[in-house]
Design an enzyme around this catalytic site. Sequence first.
Site, PDB file in Angstrom:
ATOM      1  N   ASP A 108      47.262  21.125  39.939  1.00  0.00           N
ATOM      2  CA  ASP A 108      45.983  20.851  38.725  1.00  0.00           C
ATOM      3  C   ASP A 108      45.255  19.896  39.238  1.00  0.00           C
ATOM      4  O   ASP A 108      44.197  20.260  39.673  1.00  0.00           O
ATOM      5  CB  ASP A 108      47.356  20.294  37.598  1.00  0.00           C
ATOM      6  CG  ASP A 108      47.201  20.442  36.082  1.00  0.00           C
ATOM      7  OD1 ASP A 108      45.857  21.321  36.093  1.00  0.00           O
ATOM      8  OD2 ASP A 108      47.498  19.994  35.654  1.00  0.00           O
ATOM      9  N   LYS A 116      44.134  25.852  39.992  1.00  0.00           N
ATOM     10  CA  LYS A 116      43.539  25.627  38.166  1.00  0.00           C
ATOM     11  C   LYS A 116      42.262  24.328  38.211  1.00  0.00           C
ATOM     12  O   LYS A 116      42.268  23.261  38.247  1.00  0.00           O
ATOM     13  CB  LYS A 116      44.178  24.036  37.157  1.00  0.00           C
ATOM     14  CG  LYS A 116      45.001  25.514  36.598  1.00  0.00           C
ATOM     15  CD  LYS A 116      45.345  25.398  34.910  1.00  0.00           C
ATOM     16  CE  LYS A 116      46.825  25.052  34.822  1.00  0.00           C
ATOM     17  NZ  LYS A 116      47.583  24.331  34.059  1.00  0.00           N
ATOM     18  N   ASP A 173      57.714  25.547  35.296  1.00  0.00           N
ATOM     19  CA  ASP A 173      58.660  25.125  34.117  1.00  0.00           C
ATOM     20  C   ASP A 173      57.568  24.501  33.079  1.00  0.00           C
ATOM     21  O   ASP A 173      56.890  23.769  33.283  1.00  0.00           O
ATOM     22  CB  ASP A 173      59.571  23.690  34.068  1.00  0.00           C
ATOM     23  CG  ASP A 173      58.902  22.503  34.436  1.00  0.00           C
ATOM     24  OD1 ASP A 173      58.476  22.324  34.993  1.00  0.00           O
ATOM     25  OD2 ASP A 173      59.956  21.478  34.273  1.00  0.00           O
TER      26      ASP A 173
HETATM   27  P1  IMP Z   1      48.894  17.269  39.199  1.00  0.00           P
HETATM   28  O1  IMP Z   1      49.298  16.116  39.983  1.00  0.00           O
HETATM   29  O2  IMP Z   1      47.902  17.130  38.727  1.00  0.00           O
HETATM   30  O3  IMP Z   1      48.396  18.137  40.396  1.00  0.00           O
HETATM   31  O4  IMP Z   1      50.071  18.671  38.692  1.00  0.00           O
HETATM   32  C1  IMP Z   1      50.282  18.906  39.887  1.00  0.00           C
HETATM   33  C2  IMP Z   1      52.072  19.533  39.033  1.00  0.00           C
HETATM   34  O5  IMP Z   1      52.146  19.376  37.926  1.00  0.00           O
HETATM   35  C3  IMP Z   1      52.781  20.861  39.579  1.00  0.00           C
HETATM   36  O6  IMP Z   1      53.009  21.011  40.495  1.00  0.00           O
HETATM   37  C4  IMP Z   1      53.543  20.944  38.825  1.00  0.00           C
HETATM   38  O7  IMP Z   1      54.911  20.602  38.504  1.00  0.00           O
HETATM   39  C5  IMP Z   1      52.893  20.366  36.756  1.00  0.00           C
HETATM   40  N1  IMP Z   1      52.039  21.040  36.750  1.00  0.00           N
HETATM   41  C6  IMP Z   1      50.533  21.886  36.410  1.00  0.00           C
HETATM   42  N2  IMP Z   1      50.172  22.442  36.063  1.00  0.00           N
HETATM   43  C7  IMP Z   1      51.533  22.525  35.347  1.00  0.00           C
HETATM   44  C8  IMP Z   1      51.178  24.295  34.652  1.00  0.00           C
HETATM   45  O8  IMP Z   1      50.463  24.926  34.455  1.00  0.00           O
HETATM   46  N3  IMP Z   1      52.300  25.214  33.873  1.00  0.00           N
HETATM   47  C9  IMP Z   1      53.770  23.858  34.642  1.00  0.00           C
HETATM   48  N4  IMP Z   1      53.656  22.561  35.524  1.00  0.00           N
HETATM   49  C10 IMP Z   1      52.714  22.467  35.981  1.00  0.00           C
END
Ligand code: IMP
Length: 173
Positions: free
Chosen positions: A101, A129, A158
């Site tokens: 994300d 994303k 989740d």
């Molecule tokens: P990042 O550090 O922002 O890349 O987030 C990564 C983590 O956020 C992922 O491993 C998920 O656990 C959670 N996450 C990010 N987007 C989503 C989503 O759309 N649905 C569920 N969990 C998400």
Amino acid sequence: MRGNIRVMLPEDTINERINQVAHEISSDYAGKELHLVCILKGGVFFTCELAKRLTVPVSMDFMAVSSYGAGTKSSGVVKITKDLDEPLEGKDVLIVEDIIDSGRTLHYLMEVLKQRHPRSLRLCALLDKPERREKKEVQVAYTCFTIPDEFVVGYGLDYDQKYRNLPYIGVVE
Ligand code: IMP
Ligand code: MG
């Protein structure tokens, strides 16, 4: 509970795509052994489905990190809540994650895991994303699906610890 979920990626579509990606990984790592690092809890369904389809010898380890509180917003804090059991030194390591994300979690993890001297370290994600990326330097070697900026659940992902067991990827409405 399932009535308000819109299906974004049906189970068949996901499984077909995992077949392709597993094939690609198996040929890229031909002649090597692959050490899969599953990021709990979200990566667990994808890791199992991927691992079953790989034709190179595989070992697996598990790690848990928390980057989100309850709900859909990032807390901005990444914490290792369960570390790996095995050292990574000299191994060809593939991190398997549910979704990239902002990229913060993986940016942090890659830095930490590099210091354990794996022979190679790459990243495989079920979902990406890219619109949300803050850490541009996070390179995803294998992505199953690029999705728009919507909060998704299922196939390990989740919302407040719910919906992980859905066999498809959906959007809570
Ligand atoms: P990042 O550090 O922002 O890349 O987030 C990564 C983590 O956020 C992922 O491993 C998920 O656990 C959670 N996450 C990010 N987007 C989503 C989503 O759309 N649905 C569920 N969990 C998400
Ligand atoms: Mg996760």
